[in-house]
Scaffold this motif. Structure first.
Motif, short mmCIF file in Angstrom:
data_model
loop_
_atom_site.label_atom_id
_atom_site.label_comp_id
_atom_site.label_asym_id
_atom_site.label_seq_id
_atom_site.Cartn_x
_atom_site.Cartn_y
_atom_site.Cartn_z
N TRP A 2 10.47 -3.85 -9.38
CA TRP A 2 9.79 -5.10 -9.58
C TRP A 2 9.36 -5.20 -11.04
CZ3 TRP A 2 9.88 -2.50 -5.12
CH2 TRP A 2 10.14 -3.21 -3.96
N SER A 3 8.94 -6.38 -11.44
CA SER A 3 8.50 -6.62 -12.81
C SER A 3 7.35 -5.69 -13.17
CB SER A 3 8.05 -8.08 -12.92
OG SER A 3 7.45 -8.32 -14.15
N ALA A 7 1.29 -8.64 -11.59
CA ALA A 7 1.81 -9.38 -10.43
C ALA A 7 2.92 -8.57 -9.74
CB ALA A 7 2.34 -10.74 -10.87
N GLY A 8 3.76 -7.92 -10.52
CA GLY A 8 4.82 -7.09 -9.94
C GLY A 8 4.25 -5.92 -9.16
N ARG A 9 3.21 -5.30 -9.69
CA ARG A 9 2.54 -4.20 -9.00
C ARG A 9 1.90 -4.68 -7.70
NH1 ARG A 9 1.28 0.81 -10.17
NH2 ARG A 9 -0.59 1.76 -9.32
N ALA A 10 1.27 -5.86 -7.75
CA ALA A 10 0.65 -6.43 -6.56
C ALA A 10 1.70 -6.74 -5.50
CB ALA A 10 -0.14 -7.68 -6.93
N GLU A 11 2.85 -7.28 -5.92
CA GLU A 11 3.93 -7.56 -4.98
C GLU A 11 4.44 -6.27 -4.35
OE1 GLU A 11 8.33 -9.69 -4.71
OE2 GLU A 11 7.36 -9.53 -6.66
N CYS A 12 4.53 -5.23 -5.15
CA CYS A 12 4.97 -3.91 -4.67
C CYS A 12 4.01 -3.40 -3.58
CB CYS A 12 4.98 -2.95 -5.85
SG CYS A 12 6.44 -1.95 -6.00
N VAL A 79 7.24 5.90 2.48
CA VAL A 79 7.34 5.01 1.32
C VAL A 79 6.21 5.38 0.37
CG1 VAL A 79 7.28 2.63 0.51
CG2 VAL A 79 8.37 3.18 2.69
N THR A 80 6.58 5.67 -0.88
CA THR A 80 5.58 6.03 -1.88
C THR A 80 5.66 5.05 -3.05
OG1 THR A 80 7.09 7.61 -2.90
CG2 THR A 80 5.55 8.49 -1.29
N GLY A 81 4.60 4.99 -3.80
CA GLY A 81 4.52 4.09 -4.94
C GLY A 81 3.35 3.15 -4.74
N PRO A 82 3.21 2.23 -5.63
CA PRO A 82 4.08 1.86 -6.73
C PRO A 82 4.11 2.92 -7.83
CG PRO A 82 2.29 0.25 -6.47
CD PRO A 82 2.07 1.33 -5.49
N LEU A 92 9.50 3.94 -3.44
CA LEU A 92 10.48 5.00 -3.25
C LEU A 92 10.43 5.51 -1.81
CD1 LEU A 92 12.42 7.00 -4.86
CD2 LEU A 92 10.45 8.49 -4.95
N LEU A 93 11.59 5.71 -1.22
CA LEU A 93 11.71 6.35 0.09
C LEU A 93 12.77 7.43 -0.03
CD1 LEU A 93 11.22 6.57 3.17
CD2 LEU A 93 13.07 4.91 3.45
#
Length: 173
Positions: A2-3, A7-12, A79-82, A92-93
């Motif tokens: 993602w960006s 905003a990209g982090r929030a979407e993630c 699922v890990t991240g962002p 990441l998975l």
């Protein structure tokens, strides 16, 4: 991917929560992750494959060092991240990891296990018995090769020292 913006982090984070809810409702984590990556990822290379970076990659092969490290450090099947990299923000998975069973409590992959109430649970499983072994079988094969190599070398050395080179030289003349 993602960006690399707030905003990209929030979407993630939102997608990670949706994935958690989907798996709790009985969807296989690998299928849920693949569908999310195919829909939301900005990565032109991995998006068509549901975010798949590769199959049975060796460490050091991933194009981004941060992702490469994460593939070998993230918990198997979760699922890990962002995760922030130079290319953006990632979830990441790791669905399979071979040769690190000692770090993964003897498990090497995530599989779907049917639930009585419908759907599946995503559970960790040991290596498939049909897989080529990285474990004791490989170690025993290498040990056998080493023993044969050493014994063969000693046999050739003994045969060479038993040959009378002077007699051979005079026989050739």
């Amino acid at each position: 991917r993602w960006s690399p913006t707030t905003a990209g982090r929030a979407e993630c984070l939102q997608i990670k929560q949706e994935l958690s809810a989907a798996t709790a409702a009985g969807e296989f984590v690998v299928d849920a992750f693949s569908a999310a990556a195919a829909t939301h990822s900005l990565d032109e290379e991995s998006r068509p494959n549901g975010g798949l970076l590769g199959v049975r990659l060796r460490q050091g092969v991933c194009r981004l060092p941060e992702l490469d490290r994460a593939c070998f450090c993230s918990p198997l099947g979760r699922v890990t991240g962002p995760l922030q990299t130079s290319q953006g923000v990632h979830l990441l998975l790791v669905e399979e990891r071979i040769g690190l069973q000692m770090h993964d409590a003897g498990m090497s992959r995530v599989v779907a296990q049917p639930r009585q109430e419908g759907g599946v649970r995503s559970v960790l499983a040991p290596p498939d018995p049909g897989e080529a072994g990285d474990g004791p079988e490989l170690l025993l094969s290498l040990l056998g090769l080493a023993v044969v190599s050493v014994a063969g070398g000693q046999l050739i050395g003994a045969m060479a020292s038993a040959v009378d080179l002077g007699a051979m030289a005079s026989a050739v003349r």
